[in-house]
Design a protein around this motif. Structure first.
Motif, PDB file in Angstrom:
ATOM      1  N   ASP A 147       0.807  -1.218   0.000  1.00  0.00           N
ATOM      2  CA  ASP A 147       0.000   0.000   0.000  1.00  0.00           C
ATOM      3  C   ASP A 147       0.844   1.273   0.000  1.00  0.00           C
ATOM      4  OD1 ASP A 147      -2.775  -1.195   0.370  1.00  0.00           O
ATOM      5  OD2 ASP A 147      -1.675  -2.093   2.042  1.00  0.00           O
ATOM      6  N   GLU A 148       2.011   1.205   0.623  1.00  0.00           N
ATOM      7  CA  GLU A 148       2.848   2.399   0.724  1.00  0.00           C
ATOM      8  C   GLU A 148       4.313   2.000   0.649  1.00  0.00           C
ATOM      9  OE1 GLU A 148       3.681   6.030   3.905  1.00  0.00           O
ATOM     10  OE2 GLU A 148       1.683   5.135   3.822  1.00  0.00           O
ATOM     11  N   LEU A 149       5.120   2.880   0.074  1.00  0.00           N
ATOM     12  CA  LEU A 149       6.558   2.682  -0.039  1.00  0.00           C
ATOM     13  C   LEU A 149       7.252   3.858   0.621  1.00  0.00           C
ATOM     14  CD1 LEU A 149       9.089   1.279  -1.278  1.00  0.00           C
ATOM     15  CD2 LEU A 149       8.677   2.663  -3.334  1.00  0.00           C
ATOM     16  N   ARG A 150       8.119   3.567   1.591  1.00  0.00           N
ATOM     17  CA  ARG A 150       8.901   4.608   2.264  1.00  0.00           C
ATOM     18  C   ARG A 150      10.384   4.334   2.018  1.00  0.00           C
ATOM     19  NH1 ARG A 150       5.626   4.138   7.946  1.00  0.00           N
ATOM     20  NH2 ARG A 150       3.603   4.860   7.153  1.00  0.00           N
ATOM     21  N   LEU A 151      11.049   5.310   1.445  1.00  0.00           N
ATOM     22  CA  LEU A 151      12.465   5.186   1.131  1.00  0.00           C
ATOM     23  C   LEU A 151      13.254   6.242   1.896  1.00  0.00           C
ATOM     24  CD1 LEU A 151      12.194   4.971  -2.765  1.00  0.00           C
ATOM     25  CD2 LEU A 151      12.413   3.052  -1.173  1.00  0.00           C
ATOM     26  N   VAL A 152      14.351   5.836   2.526  1.00  0.00           N
ATOM     27  CA  VAL A 152      15.316   6.794   3.052  1.00  0.00           C
ATOM     28  C   VAL A 152      16.519   6.697   2.125  1.00  0.00           C
ATOM     29  CG1 VAL A 152      16.806   7.468   4.960  1.00  0.00           C
ATOM     30  CG2 VAL A 152      14.494   6.618   5.426  1.00  0.00           C
ATOM     31  N   VAL A 153      16.763   7.791   1.392  1.00  0.00           N
ATOM     32  CA  VAL A 153      17.780   7.798   0.345  1.00  0.00           C
ATOM     33  C   VAL A 153      19.102   8.323   0.895  1.00  0.00           C
ATOM     34  CG1 VAL A 153      18.375   8.662  -1.946  1.00  0.00           C
ATOM     35  CG2 VAL A 153      15.985   8.112  -1.404  1.00  0.00           C
ATOM     36  N   ARG A 175       1.893   7.644  -5.896  1.00  0.00           N
ATOM     37  CA  ARG A 175       1.593   9.046  -5.610  1.00  0.00           C
ATOM     38  C   ARG A 175       2.442   9.486  -4.424  1.00  0.00           C
ATOM     39  NH1 ARG A 175      -3.282   8.394  -3.964  1.00  0.00           N
ATOM     40  NH2 ARG A 175      -4.229   8.580  -6.024  1.00  0.00           N
ATOM     41  N   LEU A 176       3.196  10.566  -4.591  1.00  0.00           N
ATOM     42  CA  LEU A 176       4.022  11.098  -3.506  1.00  0.00           C
ATOM     43  C   LEU A 176       3.121  11.655  -2.411  1.00  0.00           C
ATOM     44  CD1 LEU A 176       6.937  11.831  -2.558  1.00  0.00           C
ATOM     45  CD2 LEU A 176       6.581  14.052  -3.651  1.00  0.00           C
ATOM     46  N   VAL A 177       3.326  11.198  -1.179  1.00  0.00           N
ATOM     47  CA  VAL A 177       2.507  11.676  -0.065  1.00  0.00           C
ATOM     48  C   VAL A 177       3.334  12.415   0.988  1.00  0.00           C
ATOM     49  CG1 VAL A 177       0.652   9.995  -0.358  1.00  0.00           C
ATOM     50  CG2 VAL A 177       2.611   9.407   1.085  1.00  0.00           C
ATOM     51  N   ASP A 178       4.662  12.248   0.948  1.00  0.00           N
ATOM     52  CA  ASP A 178       5.489  12.955   1.931  1.00  0.00           C
ATOM     53  C   ASP A 178       6.940  12.961   1.469  1.00  0.00           C
ATOM     54  OD1 ASP A 178       5.992  14.307   4.410  1.00  0.00           O
ATOM     55  OD2 ASP A 178       6.839  12.441   5.195  1.00  0.00           O
ATOM     56  N   THR A 179       7.622  14.046   1.761  1.00  0.00           N
ATOM     57  CA  THR A 179       9.062  14.120   1.550  1.00  0.00           C
ATOM     58  C   THR A 179       9.651  14.966   2.671  1.00  0.00           C
ATOM     59  OG1 THR A 179      10.831  14.726   0.005  1.00  0.00           O
ATOM     60  CG2 THR A 179       8.873  16.087  -0.046  1.00  0.00           C
ATOM     61  N   ARG A 180      10.730  14.467   3.271  1.00  0.00           N
ATOM     62  CA  ARG A 180      11.350  15.162   4.391  1.00  0.00           C
ATOM     63  C   ARG A 180      12.855  14.977   4.350  1.00  0.00           C
ATOM     64  NH1 ARG A 180      10.699  12.427   8.657  1.00  0.00           N
ATOM     65  NH2 ARG A 180       9.558  10.697   7.770  1.00  0.00           N
ATOM     66  N   LYS A 181      13.555  15.972   4.843  1.00  0.00           N
ATOM     67  CA  LYS A 181      14.996  15.859   5.022  1.00  0.00           C
ATOM     68  C   LYS A 181      15.253  15.208   6.374  1.00  0.00           C
ATOM     69  CE  LYS A 181      19.123  18.740   4.707  1.00  0.00           C
ATOM     70  NZ  LYS A 181      19.629  20.125   4.622  1.00  0.00           N
ATOM     71  N   ILE A 182      16.188  14.275   6.408  1.00  0.00           N
ATOM     72  CA  ILE A 182      16.582  13.628   7.655  1.00  0.00           C
ATOM     73  C   ILE A 182      18.037  13.999   7.912  1.00  0.00           C
ATOM     74  CG2 ILE A 182      16.994  11.414   8.795  1.00  0.00           C
ATOM     75  CD1 ILE A 182      14.654  10.264   7.299  1.00  0.00           C
ATOM     76  N   GLY A 183      18.263  14.723   8.989  1.00  0.00           N
ATOM     77  CA  GLY A 183      19.609  15.207   9.260  1.00  0.00           C
ATOM     78  C   GLY A 183      20.037  16.165   8.168  1.00  0.00           C
ATOM     79  N   ASP A 184      21.319  16.121   7.818  1.00  0.00           N
ATOM     80  CA  ASP A 184      21.853  17.010   6.785  1.00  0.00           C
ATOM     81  C   ASP A 184      22.006  16.339   5.433  1.00  0.00           C
ATOM     82  OD1 ASP A 184      22.136  19.226   8.495  1.00  0.00           O
ATOM     83  OD2 ASP A 184      24.024  18.410   9.281  1.00  0.00           O
ATOM     84  N   GLY A 185      21.969  14.992   5.398  1.00  0.00           N
ATOM     85  CA  GLY A 185      22.301  14.336   4.147  1.00  0.00           C
ATOM     86  C   GLY A 185      21.336  13.307   3.620  1.00  0.00           C
ATOM     87  N   LEU A 186      20.300  12.966   4.388  1.00  0.00           N
ATOM     88  CA  LEU A 186      19.360  11.924   3.970  1.00  0.00           C
ATOM     89  C   LEU A 186      18.018  12.545   3.602  1.00  0.00           C
ATOM     90  CD1 LEU A 186      20.026   9.320   6.823  1.00  0.00           C
ATOM     91  CD2 LEU A 186      21.293   9.635   4.684  1.00  0.00           C
ATOM     92  N   VAL A 187      17.285  11.866   2.726  1.00  0.00           N
ATOM     93  CA  VAL A 187      15.953  12.321   2.341  1.00  0.00           C
ATOM     94  C   VAL A 187      14.984  11.155   2.454  1.00  0.00           C
ATOM     95  CG1 VAL A 187      14.524  13.344   0.532  1.00  0.00           C
ATOM     96  CG2 VAL A 187      16.922  14.017   0.741  1.00  0.00           C
TER      97      VAL A 187
END
Length: 199
Positions: A147-153, A175-187
């Protein structure tokens, strides 16, 4: 009804293989090579929120064994709250060979994986979290069970290695439902599978 959420760490070019270097992949270990101290703190907070929001874990055998072997050290490696949640959650592992799982609260799904996971979705009310388990993830995507895919790039291109997405029988719109920066280098990206078939 349950909602299956695929959650994984991935390189910029889609590689999911051997993030900690334990598998012996020549380019493995990219998780720790490309995560800063601030990134790791935010990543841990993100993982903890995700685990606290789940009602169950669903894993392939190899990912299950990886987590189970590290269960005693999870508190030190990731954090007390995350470790406690991971250890207490009901766990379902897809395997035709695993007979005596050592991690508590574990049920082995050893029949028709698609049928058993479809039944699991009907039984669990809430998020069913899938960590790693790229082979299982491919099956879930192919059969419209995810149902949903969450990626930490992670900010690295490896150029080779196993990727989350292999060949599929059809296009899989998301369908993109969220995008966030994690720390200084991850998305972090979260996508819903648009055409996941209701059961």
């Amino acid at each position: 009804m349950g909602k299956i959420v695929l959650s994984t760490n991935v390189t910029l070019d889609g590689v999911v293989q051997d993030p900690d270097g334990a598998e012996g992949f020549e380019l493995g270990g990219w998780f720790h090579q490309f995560v800063g101290v601030g990134d790791l703190e935010d990543w841990t907070a993100n993982e903890t929120r995700e685990a606290l929001g789940a009602e169950a874990l669903l894993l392939g055998r190899r990912s299950f064994e990886w987590f189970a072997s590290r269960a005693p050290e999870m508190e030190v490696r990731v954090g007390r709250e995350w470790a406690a949640r991971m250890n207490s959650l009901p766990k379902y592992v897809v395997s035709s060979t695993l007979e005596h799982p050592q991690w508590r609260n574990t049920t082995v799904l050893n029949g028709d994986a698609v049928k058993e996971i479809s039944e699991l979705k009907r039984k669990v009310d809430g998020e069913i979290l899938v960590y790693g388990s790229y082979r299982l993830a491919r099956t879930l995507i192919e059969h419209n069970l995810a149902d949903e895919l969450r990626l930490v790039v992670f900010p690295v291109v490896l150029g080779t290695g196993l990727r989350l997405f292999g060949e599929t029988g059809d296009r899989k719109p998301l369908r993109l439902v969220d995008t966030r920066k994690i720390g200084d280098g991850l998305v972090s990206y979260a996508y819903e599978f648009v055409q996941a078939n209701p059961l």
